[in-house]
Design a protein around this motif. Structure first.
Motif, PDB file in Angstrom:
ATOM      1  N   LEU A  81      14.159  19.540 -32.842  1.00  0.00           N
ATOM      2  CA  LEU A  81      14.012  20.913 -33.323  1.00  0.00           C
ATOM      3  C   LEU A  81      13.778  21.823 -32.139  1.00  0.00           C
ATOM      4  CD1 LEU A  81      13.704  23.057 -35.541  1.00  0.00           C
ATOM      5  CD2 LEU A  81      11.276  22.462 -35.678  1.00  0.00           C
ATOM      6  N   LEU A  82      14.661  22.799 -31.973  1.00  0.00           N
ATOM      7  CA  LEU A  82      14.532  23.809 -30.918  1.00  0.00           C
ATOM      8  C   LEU A  82      14.134  25.130 -31.555  1.00  0.00           C
ATOM      9  CD1 LEU A  82      14.994  25.140 -28.116  1.00  0.00           C
ATOM     10  CD2 LEU A  82      17.402  25.381 -28.753  1.00  0.00           C
ATOM     11  N   ILE A  83      13.029  25.704 -31.097  1.00  0.00           N
ATOM     12  CA  ILE A  83      12.572  27.000 -31.587  1.00  0.00           C
ATOM     13  C   ILE A  83      12.628  27.995 -30.440  1.00  0.00           C
ATOM     14  CG2 ILE A  83      10.754  28.274 -32.759  1.00  0.00           C
ATOM     15  CD1 ILE A  83       9.599  25.658 -33.714  1.00  0.00           C
ATOM     16  N   ASP A  84      13.386  29.060 -30.604  1.00  0.00           N
ATOM     17  CA  ASP A  84      13.503  30.109 -29.590  1.00  0.00           C
ATOM     18  C   ASP A  84      12.556  31.262 -29.930  1.00  0.00           C
ATOM     19  OD1 ASP A  84      14.394  31.416 -27.344  1.00  0.00           O
ATOM     20  OD2 ASP A  84      16.265  32.125 -28.243  1.00  0.00           O
ATOM     21  N   GLU A  85      12.255  32.104 -28.948  1.00  0.00           N
ATOM     22  CA  GLU A  85      11.384  33.280 -29.111  1.00  0.00           C
ATOM     23  C   GLU A  85      10.042  32.889 -29.739  1.00  0.00           C
ATOM     24  OE1 GLU A  85      11.938  36.108 -27.857  1.00  0.00           O
ATOM     25  OE2 GLU A  85      14.102  36.181 -27.497  1.00  0.00           O
ATOM     26  N   VAL A  86       9.411  31.880 -29.155  1.00  0.00           N
ATOM     27  CA  VAL A  86       8.186  31.328 -29.731  1.00  0.00           C
ATOM     28  C   VAL A  86       7.024  32.312 -29.648  1.00  0.00           C
ATOM     29  CG1 VAL A  86       6.520  29.424 -29.562  1.00  0.00           C
ATOM     30  CG2 VAL A  86       8.944  28.981 -29.277  1.00  0.00           C
ATOM     31  N   SER A  87       7.085  33.285 -28.740  1.00  0.00           N
ATOM     32  CA  SER A  87       6.001  34.269 -28.664  1.00  0.00           C
ATOM     33  C   SER A  87       5.832  35.019 -29.977  1.00  0.00           C
ATOM     34  CB  SER A  87       6.255  35.268 -27.526  1.00  0.00           C
ATOM     35  OG  SER A  87       7.439  36.013 -27.762  1.00  0.00           O
ATOM     36  N   MET A  88       6.871  35.066 -30.796  1.00  0.00           N
ATOM     37  CA  MET A  88       6.822  35.775 -32.070  1.00  0.00           C
ATOM     38  C   MET A  88       6.260  34.925 -33.207  1.00  0.00           C
ATOM     39  SD  MET A  88      10.635  37.462 -31.760  1.00  0.00           S
ATOM     40  CE  MET A  88      10.554  38.328 -33.326  1.00  0.00           C
ATOM     41  N   VAL A  89       6.075  33.629 -32.974  1.00  0.00           N
ATOM     42  CA  VAL A  89       5.651  32.721 -34.040  1.00  0.00           C
ATOM     43  C   VAL A  89       4.126  32.712 -34.121  1.00  0.00           C
ATOM     44  CG1 VAL A  89       5.769  30.373 -34.940  1.00  0.00           C
ATOM     45  CG2 VAL A  89       7.696  31.309 -33.639  1.00  0.00           C
ATOM     46  N   ASP A  90       3.589  33.011 -35.303  1.00  0.00           N
ATOM     47  CA  ASP A  90       2.138  33.072 -35.452  1.00  0.00           C
ATOM     48  C   ASP A  90       1.552  31.690 -35.719  1.00  0.00           C
ATOM     49  OD1 ASP A  90       2.172  32.578 -38.370  1.00  0.00           O
ATOM     50  OD2 ASP A  90       3.003  34.596 -38.513  1.00  0.00           O
ATOM     51  N   GLY A 145      10.544  30.370 -24.823  1.00  0.00           N
ATOM     52  CA  GLY A 145      10.083  31.746 -24.955  1.00  0.00           C
ATOM     53  C   GLY A 145       9.548  32.326 -23.660  1.00  0.00           C
ATOM     54  N   ASP A 146       9.155  33.588 -23.749  1.00  0.00           N
ATOM     55  CA  ASP A 146       8.585  34.332 -22.627  1.00  0.00           C
ATOM     56  C   ASP A 146       7.108  34.562 -22.934  1.00  0.00           C
ATOM     57  OD1 ASP A 146       7.812  36.091 -20.663  1.00  0.00           O
ATOM     58  OD2 ASP A 146       9.509  37.460 -20.899  1.00  0.00           O
ATOM     59  N   ALA A 147       6.233  33.883 -22.214  1.00  0.00           N
ATOM     60  CA  ALA A 147       4.798  33.947 -22.500  1.00  0.00           C
ATOM     61  C   ALA A 147       4.181  35.289 -22.143  1.00  0.00           C
ATOM     62  CB  ALA A 147       4.067  32.828 -21.754  1.00  0.00           C
ATOM     63  N   ASP A 148       4.918  36.150 -21.429  1.00  0.00           N
ATOM     64  CA  ASP A 148       4.396  37.470 -21.070  1.00  0.00           C
ATOM     65  C   ASP A 148       4.667  38.516 -22.138  1.00  0.00           C
ATOM     66  OD1 ASP A 148       3.279  36.810 -18.581  1.00  0.00           O
ATOM     67  OD2 ASP A 148       5.246  36.873 -17.625  1.00  0.00           O
ATOM     68  N   GLN A 149       5.493  38.199 -23.112  1.00  0.00           N
ATOM     69  CA  GLN A 149       5.814  39.163 -24.161  1.00  0.00           C
ATOM     70  C   GLN A 149       4.642  39.339 -25.119  1.00  0.00           C
ATOM     71  OE1 GLN A 149       9.547  39.207 -26.293  1.00  0.00           O
ATOM     72  NE2 GLN A 149      10.550  38.044 -24.681  1.00  0.00           N
ATOM     73  N   LEU A 150       4.808  40.317 -26.008  1.00  0.00           N
ATOM     74  CA  LEU A 150       3.816  40.548 -27.046  1.00  0.00           C
ATOM     75  C   LEU A 150       3.575  39.279 -27.849  1.00  0.00           C
ATOM     76  CD1 LEU A 150       5.100  43.963 -28.393  1.00  0.00           C
ATOM     77  CD2 LEU A 150       2.788  43.572 -27.527  1.00  0.00           C
ATOM     78  N   PRO A 151       2.332  39.017 -28.238  1.00  0.00           N
ATOM     79  CA  PRO A 151       2.075  37.897 -29.146  1.00  0.00           C
ATOM     80  C   PRO A 151       2.563  38.238 -30.545  1.00  0.00           C
ATOM     81  CG  PRO A 151       0.045  39.121 -28.756  1.00  0.00           C
ATOM     82  CD  PRO A 151       1.096  39.727 -27.869  1.00  0.00           C
ATOM     83  N   SER A 152       2.463  37.287 -31.440  1.00  0.00           N
ATOM     84  CA  SER A 152       2.928  37.486 -32.806  1.00  0.00           C
ATOM     85  C   SER A 152       2.203  38.644 -33.472  1.00  0.00           C
ATOM     86  CB  SER A 152       2.696  36.205 -33.621  1.00  0.00           C
ATOM     87  OG  SER A 152       1.312  35.876 -33.627  1.00  0.00           O
ATOM     88  N   VAL A 153       2.858  39.257 -34.455  1.00  0.00           N
ATOM     89  CA  VAL A 153       2.238  40.350 -35.199  1.00  0.00           C
ATOM     90  C   VAL A 153       1.047  39.834 -35.989  1.00  0.00           C
ATOM     91  CG1 VAL A 153       2.604  42.061 -37.018  1.00  0.00           C
ATOM     92  CG2 VAL A 153       4.404  41.630 -35.330  1.00  0.00           C
ATOM     93  N   ALA A 154       1.158  38.643 -36.557  1.00  0.00           N
ATOM     94  CA  ALA A 154       0.073  38.054 -37.340  1.00  0.00           C
ATOM     95  C   ALA A 154      -0.867  37.282 -36.422  1.00  0.00           C
ATOM     96  CB  ALA A 154       0.650  37.165 -38.438  1.00  0.00           C
ATOM     97  N   VAL A 155      -1.751  36.490 -37.013  1.00  0.00           N
ATOM     98  CA  VAL A 155      -2.826  35.826 -36.271  1.00  0.00           C
ATOM     99  C   VAL A 155      -2.289  34.780 -35.303  1.00  0.00           C
ATOM    100  CG1 VAL A 155      -4.790  34.253 -36.530  1.00  0.00           C
ATOM    101  CG2 VAL A 155      -4.570  36.244 -38.028  1.00  0.00           C
ATOM    102  N   GLY A 156      -2.862  34.776 -34.102  1.00  0.00           N
ATOM    103  CA  GLY A 156      -2.565  33.731 -33.135  1.00  0.00           C
ATOM    104  C   GLY A 156      -1.784  34.210 -31.933  1.00  0.00           C
ATOM    105  N   CYS A 157      -1.828  33.396 -30.874  1.00  0.00           N
ATOM    106  CA  CYS A 157      -1.050  33.634 -29.647  1.00  0.00           C
ATOM    107  C   CYS A 157      -0.608  32.260 -29.156  1.00  0.00           C
ATOM    108  CB  CYS A 157      -1.876  34.376 -28.607  1.00  0.00           C
ATOM    109  SG  CYS A 157      -3.516  33.673 -28.307  1.00  0.00           S
TER     110      CYS A 157
END
Length: 650
Positions: free
Chosen positions: A309-318, A339-351
């Motif tokens: 399983l490959l998940i892209d844009e993981v910074s968006m995953v809460d 993903g890019d760890a410098d991007q915004l964290p997820s909108v919901a809970v968690g980083c």
């Protein structure tokens, strides 16, 4: 309950930035937690304010509230524009008193209470459970050993990264793979070598570092290994699933992998390329949405069948979503996070990505260094020296983690890349100096420059861009050309509301198109964004489409689809949507544009401003970036770093 617990209006006047939900959260949980505890008024007051603070933390995206952050602090203080105290806040007692109070409540992890106190942090139980499950799932995979032959890995990695062979990079720049030098590391090759023998791996990097390109080679390597085993009669076909958090991100992942595969002709056997996966889907679609239910069809009782399983844009995953993904995986499924760890964290809970891809990278264990040095033909001492305190015995090594260090898009000379680096490093003065020197304030830069600084008067600089990019959409001969033009430019805002929020800027651009450029007011060519999920139609929050008249004159909503070209809907059938000439920076994650215009709010200390937000907006631009901001607002944003409290430590 203590008689001294004040009402909501009084609490709101005392503590800044609380909502009604925070007050009632605290009040209801206080009653639940003190049923069996004989607390006097003062401890109840302390606990009540702790619970309010926990609620505020959850709304801010933290998974927990460390009591060390508030012990002895006057929490919730605020001052007005004149410097007068508008909210006096609440003074929490010392750490010893807080620890004693929470210990007396019997809310440890093994108790069945709605709140958990663990490792000096308080949690809502559900988020403690999510965090515990995720940490357990990752650690289980980190301890799994590989049965793959190192000789086979050496052979395959050498084939995928040949010496002195020219290839086509996905950014359409021909590049030469130079012979590996004694003092040079091919970070893409290292990432593939590091991931191929592990069941859990993270590949992180900024824009242009070739994350998708690298992981496409990794998938090819896994298929090549599987083919070797299959020829020996002991391996079935490999099932690989590609996913991303949003429909747009999934579409971009598919496009990037297809593009990378096209460049691998002659490097990788055609029979391997023929079975490479190319169709990505959203995480929601992978797990299987159950209407009106936060659970999914695939869970611990109905596992996913995929082997990789490959998940892209993981910074968006809460945090909750990542925990649910782990619930649905077979124990032996290989998980690759990108993903890019410098991007915004997820909108919901968690980083989650920031937690599992910590910086600085403290290097690899001695065993992993020896393995990587062998596969990548490097000196072990040289490889170990590339990481922060790599030879220290006291640090935690991160064998699962690979950072891609070299950006082919932002090569260190272009203004966009330099500005992004200044911003993420918190260099408020240098970043502003770079912007201010790129062009005279309030005018557009020469087209050869990457950066342009504009003022807050949209009329002075935005109309030429509207004419260049948006006016021509409706005049395109077909919808394919219209989507191509739409993908070239976007206005990005910090907020939805306010003078320079998405709603106001979208309306202003629409009026300009009608009044100045005489675009017909028939909605043909208007870009739209879906604002809520509709699983029945397969449309999701953040999906972007175009209103377009068919040859028969019927106005339809078109959405790009990697499998079928386009999905068409009557506008009346769509879930809630808005026009999207402008969009929030949050909504652009997973997207890129040739030219980006970022419009900053006038309010200097806006609560949403942060260096991660600015970095995310900046790195959406590939060739040109226009920023409308004043100095004070910009520098405040660069100085402000998002910090999310979490107990997720590997």
């Amino acid at each position: 309950m203590a008689q001294t617990i004040v009402n909501f209006n009084q609490t709101q006047q005392q503590i800044a930035n609380i909502e009604a939900i925070d007050y009632f959260f605290g009040k209801e949980l206080l009653a639940a937690l003190t049923v069996q505890a004989d607390l006097s008024d003062e401890p109840q007051q302390i606990l009540f304010h702790l619970l309010i603070a926990l609620s505020v933390s959850l709304r801010a995206g933290h998974s927990c509230l460390p009591i060390t952050e508030i012990a002895g602090e006057n929490w919730g203080v605020a001052f007005d524009e004149l410097g007068e105290c508008s909210h006096q806040g609440y003074l929490f007692p010392s750490i010893d008193i807080l620890q004693g109070l929470l210990a007396a409540l019997n809310i440890s992890a093994d108790q069945r209470q709605p709140v958990v106190f663990n490792n000096n942090s308080i949690y809502m139980r559900r988020y403690y459970q999510f965090e515990w499950e995720l940490a357990r799932g990752i650690r289980q995979r980190l301890t799994q050993t590989s049965s793959v032959s190192e000789d086979d890995i050496c052979s395959i990695v050498s084939q995928l990264f040949p010496k002195n062979q020219e290839i086509e990079h996905p950014d359409n720049k021909a590049s030469s793979i130079e012979e590996t030098k004694h003092n040079e590391i091919d970070w893409q090759k290292l990432a593939v070598a590091n991931a191929i023998d592990k069941n859990f791996t993270v590949i992180a990097g900024g824009p242009g570092t070739g994350k998708t390109y690298t992981v496409t080679k990794l998938l090819a390597a896994l298929l090549m290994l599987q083919e070797k085993n299959h020829l020996q009669g002991d391996a079935p076909a490999l099932e690989i699933a590609l996913v991303a958090p949003t429909g747009k991100a999934a579409q971009r992942l598919s496009e990037s992998i297809i593009k990378a595969i096209a460049g691998f002709r002659g490097l990788i056997d055609d029979d391997i390329l023929a079975v490479m996966p190319t169709q990505a889907k959203t995480i929601h679609r992978l797990l299987g949405v159950i209407p009106n239910n936060h659970n999914f069809r695939h869970n611990q009782d109905n596992l996913l069948s995929c082997d990789v399983l490959l998940i892209d844009e993981v910074s968006m995953v809460d945090l909750p979503m990542m925990a649910r993904i782990f619930r649905a995986l077979k124990p032996e499924t290989k998980l690759i996070l990108l993903g890019d760890a410098d991007q915004l964290p997820s909108v919901a809970v968690g980083c989650v990505l920031a937690d599992i891809a910590p910086r600085p990278h403290y290097g690899y264990s001695k065993e992993n260094v020896a393995y990587l040095a062998k596969i990548c033909e490097l000196e072990p001492e040289f490889l170990a020296s590339q990481f922060h305190q790599a030879d220290s015995e006291s640090v935690t090594h991160h064998d699962h983690l690979s950072f891609l260090m070299k950006s082919r898009r932002f090569d260190g000379e272009g203004g966009i890349g330099i500005l992004a680096n200044y911003v993420i490093q918190g260099e408020s003065t240098l970043s502003w100096q770079l912007l201010a020197s790129s062009t005279s304030e309030g005018t557009l830069a020469d087209s050869n420059n990457q950066l342009s600084l504009a003022d807050s008067n949209l009329s002075s600089w935005l109309p030429p861009l509207i004419k260049k990019y948006y006016h021509g959409i409706a005049q395109c001969p077909d919808v394919t050309d219209a989507f191509a033009l739409l993908a070239k430019f976007r206005v990005l805002c910090v907020t939805r509301q306010g003078e320079f929020g998405v709603d106001a800027v979208n309306q202003w651009i629409k009026e300009q198109l009608f009044s100045r450029f005489h675009t017909e007011a028939n909605y043909h060519g208007m870009p739209i964004m879906i604002n809520e999920n509709d699983y029945r139609l397969g449309l999701y929050n953040g999906d972007i489409g175009l209103l377009w008249r068919t040859d028969e004159g019927q106005l339809m909503a078109y959405f790009e689809d990697t499998e079928h070209g386009y999905k068409l809907f009557m506008p009346s059938r769509l879930p809630k949507y808005d026009m999207v000439y402008a969009m929030t920076i949050h909504k652009t994650q997973g997207s890129e544009f040739d030219h980006v215009a970022m419009v900053m709010p006038k309010q200097t200390e806006h609560q949403l401003l942060s260096r991660e937000l600015l970095y995310t907006g900046i790195t959406r631009a590939k060739t040109m970036l226009t920023i409308a901001s004043n100095k004070a607002t910009w520098q405040h944003g660069v100085k402000t770093e998002i910090k999310r409290y979490s107990g997720l430590i590997l």
